[in-house]
Design a protein around this motif. Sequence first.
Motif, PDB file in Angstrom:
ATOM      1  N   TYR A   1       0.833  -1.202   0.000  1.00  0.00           N
ATOM      2  CA  TYR A   1       0.000   0.000   0.000  1.00  0.00           C
ATOM      3  C   TYR A   1       0.865   1.248   0.000  1.00  0.00           C
ATOM      4  O   TYR A   1       2.058   1.193   0.305  1.00  0.00           O
ATOM      5  CB  TYR A   1      -0.931  -0.014   1.213  1.00  0.00           C
ATOM      6  CG  TYR A   1      -1.799  -1.243   1.263  1.00  0.00           C
ATOM      7  CD1 TYR A   1      -2.859  -1.405   0.376  1.00  0.00           C
ATOM      8  CD2 TYR A   1      -1.548  -2.264   2.172  1.00  0.00           C
ATOM      9  CE1 TYR A   1      -3.652  -2.543   0.402  1.00  0.00           C
ATOM     10  CE2 TYR A   1      -2.336  -3.399   2.210  1.00  0.00           C
ATOM     11  CZ  TYR A   1      -3.390  -3.531   1.319  1.00  0.00           C
ATOM     12  OH  TYR A   1      -4.160  -4.657   1.349  1.00  0.00           O
TER      13      TYR A   1
ATOM     14  N   HIS B   1       0.987   3.763   2.031  1.00  0.00           N
ATOM     15  CA  HIS B   1       1.217   4.431   3.307  1.00  0.00           C
ATOM     16  C   HIS B   1       2.676   4.453   3.759  1.00  0.00           C
ATOM     17  O   HIS B   1       3.019   5.157   4.693  1.00  0.00           O
ATOM     18  CB  HIS B   1       0.364   3.771   4.402  1.00  0.00           C
ATOM     19  CG  HIS B   1       0.854   2.409   4.787  1.00  0.00           C
ATOM     20  ND1 HIS B   1       0.525   1.293   4.058  1.00  0.00           N
ATOM     21  CD2 HIS B   1       1.668   1.996   5.796  1.00  0.00           C
ATOM     22  CE1 HIS B   1       1.098   0.240   4.616  1.00  0.00           C
ATOM     23  NE2 HIS B   1       1.797   0.632   5.673  1.00  0.00           N
TER      24      HIS B   1
ATOM     25  N   THR C   1       6.256   5.414   4.518  1.00  0.00           N
ATOM     26  CA  THR C   1       7.058   6.640   4.492  1.00  0.00           C
ATOM     27  C   THR C   1       8.519   6.254   4.296  1.00  0.00           C
ATOM     28  O   THR C   1       8.902   5.082   4.447  1.00  0.00           O
ATOM     29  CB  THR C   1       6.934   7.424   5.807  1.00  0.00           C
ATOM     30  OG1 THR C   1       7.526   6.641   6.862  1.00  0.00           O
ATOM     31  CG2 THR C   1       5.476   7.754   6.129  1.00  0.00           C
TER      32      THR C   1
END
Length: 189
Positions: free
Chosen positions: A78, A80, A82
């Motif tokens: 995904y 998300h 960082t």
Amino acid sequence: MSSNGSGGRRRKGGHGKMLSEFLNAHNEVRAKFGEPPLRWNHTLERYAQQWAAMRASDCKLVHAPNNQYGENLFWGKYKHWTARDVVKEWADEAAFYNPENHTCAEGQQCGHYTQIVWRSSVWVGCAKQTCFNGEVFVVCEYFPAGNYLDTPDPFTAKPSYPGEENHIPESPGPNMTSTATTQMAIPQA
């Protein structure tokens, strides 16, 4: 921009924040082991961006062929992830590294971790690519490269020739037609 690609320009917005996150996350790991901080390099960043863009169609963890830099790859299902999350995933491989014999635990990886802390690596450049299927591909390039076979200990590695750490060779970019593979210096126990 200087000949080694480090340049003095700063980027604004989210891109600059991501670069700082990559660099800071790497240097936090290195500091834990008493290693000098890495410096950001735009030549390495461009190379990472080119390779990440080439992987956008399939998001496969394939190393850039004929690469003269050290390279860490990451894939995430995904968006998300960082920069800090990615570097942490690599650094967590320290749990599988045996510093007494410089090997990885059987069936485990630790080469991403050793590249991060490789003493003679001075420069880093990274890129994050959202693939066509929505997954994430991250690549970080390092110079001088770590994980080379004649020095399996990342904490004693020295540049292979004096001044190497200050001369980053320009690369024409990744070439997907090559069948070259990357050789890891860290064997499994």
